[in-house]
Design a protein around this motif. Sequence first.
Motif, PDB file in Angstrom:
ATOM      1  N   ILE A 181       0.779  -1.203   0.001  1.00 15.20           N
ATOM      2  CA  ILE A 181       0.033  -0.099  -0.155  1.00 15.20           C
ATOM      3  C   ILE A 181       0.692   1.289  -0.075  1.00 15.20           C
ATOM      4  O   ILE A 181       0.663   2.106  -0.617  1.00 15.20           O
ATOM      5  N   ASP A 182       1.927   1.161   0.738  1.00 18.94           N
ATOM      6  CA  ASP A 182       2.949   2.519   0.868  1.00 18.94           C
ATOM      7  C   ASP A 182       3.828   2.431  -0.129  1.00 18.94           C
ATOM      8  O   ASP A 182       4.885   1.790  -0.202  1.00 18.94           O
ATOM      9  N   LEU A 201     -11.414   6.318  -6.080  1.00 16.48           N
ATOM     10  CA  LEU A 201     -11.640   5.395  -4.814  1.00 16.48           C
ATOM     11  C   LEU A 201     -10.718   4.555  -4.855  1.00 16.48           C
ATOM     12  O   LEU A 201     -10.575   3.506  -5.856  1.00 16.48           O
ATOM     13  N   LEU A 202     -10.126   4.279  -3.820  1.00 16.22           N
ATOM     14  CA  LEU A 202      -9.152   3.113  -3.567  1.00 16.22           C
ATOM     15  C   LEU A 202      -9.782   1.843  -3.339  1.00 16.22           C
ATOM     16  O   LEU A 202     -10.584   1.929  -2.352  1.00 16.22           O
ATOM     17  N   VAL A 206      -7.894  -1.178   3.011  1.00 16.35           N
ATOM     18  CA  VAL A 206      -8.234   0.171   2.648  1.00 16.35           C
ATOM     19  C   VAL A 206      -9.441   0.441   2.906  1.00 16.35           C
ATOM     20  O   VAL A 206     -10.494  -0.178   2.353  1.00 16.35           O
ATOM     21  N   ASN A 207     -10.175   1.458   3.556  1.00 19.55           N
ATOM     22  CA  ASN A 207     -11.265   1.733   3.880  1.00 19.55           C
ATOM     23  C   ASN A 207     -12.591   2.512   3.096  1.00 19.55           C
ATOM     24  O   ASN A 207     -12.676   3.819   3.412  1.00 19.55           O
ATOM     25  N   ASN A 208     -12.531   2.389   1.801  1.00 17.10           N
ATOM     26  CA  ASN A 208     -13.305   3.170   0.685  1.00 17.10           C
ATOM     27  C   ASN A 208     -12.729   4.612   0.850  1.00 17.10           C
ATOM     28  O   ASN A 208     -13.575   5.458   0.521  1.00 17.10           O
ATOM     29  N   VAL A 209     -11.604   4.792   0.866  1.00 17.77           N
ATOM     30  CA  VAL A 209     -10.755   6.084   0.700  1.00 17.77           C
ATOM     31  C   VAL A 209     -10.815   6.568  -0.615  1.00 17.77           C
ATOM     32  O   VAL A 209     -10.739   6.076  -1.553  1.00 17.77           O
ATOM     33  N   GLU A 210     -11.347   8.056  -0.916  1.00 17.62           N
ATOM     34  CA  GLU A 210     -11.178   8.654  -2.123  1.00 17.62           C
ATOM     35  C   GLU A 210     -10.048   9.721  -1.970  1.00 17.62           C
ATOM     36  O   GLU A 210     -10.151  10.524  -0.945  1.00 17.62           O
TER      37      GLU A 210
END
Length: 209
Positions: free
Chosen positions: A33-34, A165-166, A171-175
């Motif tokens: 992710i990072d 939208l990721l 990842v919690n539905n992060v935009e």
Amino acid sequence: VRDARRVHAKSYVSEGFLDTTAIDSYGEVSDAIDKARGDAVTYYVGYDKDNAPVSTLRTIDAEKSGGYEFLPGYEMAQAHGVLRDDARDFLQQAVTEGCPIKEISSFGHIPEVPSVAGLEILRHAFQEARSRNEVWFFTMVADKSRALTHAFGDYAFRNAGEPILLTDDGVNNVELVPGIVDTAEFLDDVAAAVVNETNEKYRRRYAMS
């Protein structure tokens, strides 16, 4: 580097952006992710009076990455087809004028301290960048992007495209919203927001910022 990565992980989990499943055994965001790692990355860490790490920020140097087209946030925005033409033109013009381009990444602070801890390290990085006429590109969580625009105006924080939208595991539905800051012009851009705003409430807010 360890301090920065652990503060980053604590910040994003506490904000609800990431699940604990996204954190590895070192207390860091997993490398799946990072993406802000490697020789092009500069780490900033803020410490409290007891020398405990509380805030963090990273910059990724476009030149060391092979050009701004290879910055991780830019690549993601380009892959999703959300970048605006004027944003691409702005970055290309910055290159033509010899302005260094950096991507801002992994900005946050641990939940036990006030948000000013994060803003302090952002201010520190900004003051360095302004002296070098840097242009910043970033993909920022939508709520944070709106908050900064709310504080400083559309002139200072330029929208560069539509939200992304990721969907990565953990990842919690992060935009994420692509944006650009011209650090050399930032204070003038905030002043322009004050001058051009017709709503007195907003004018006062920009002036205070």
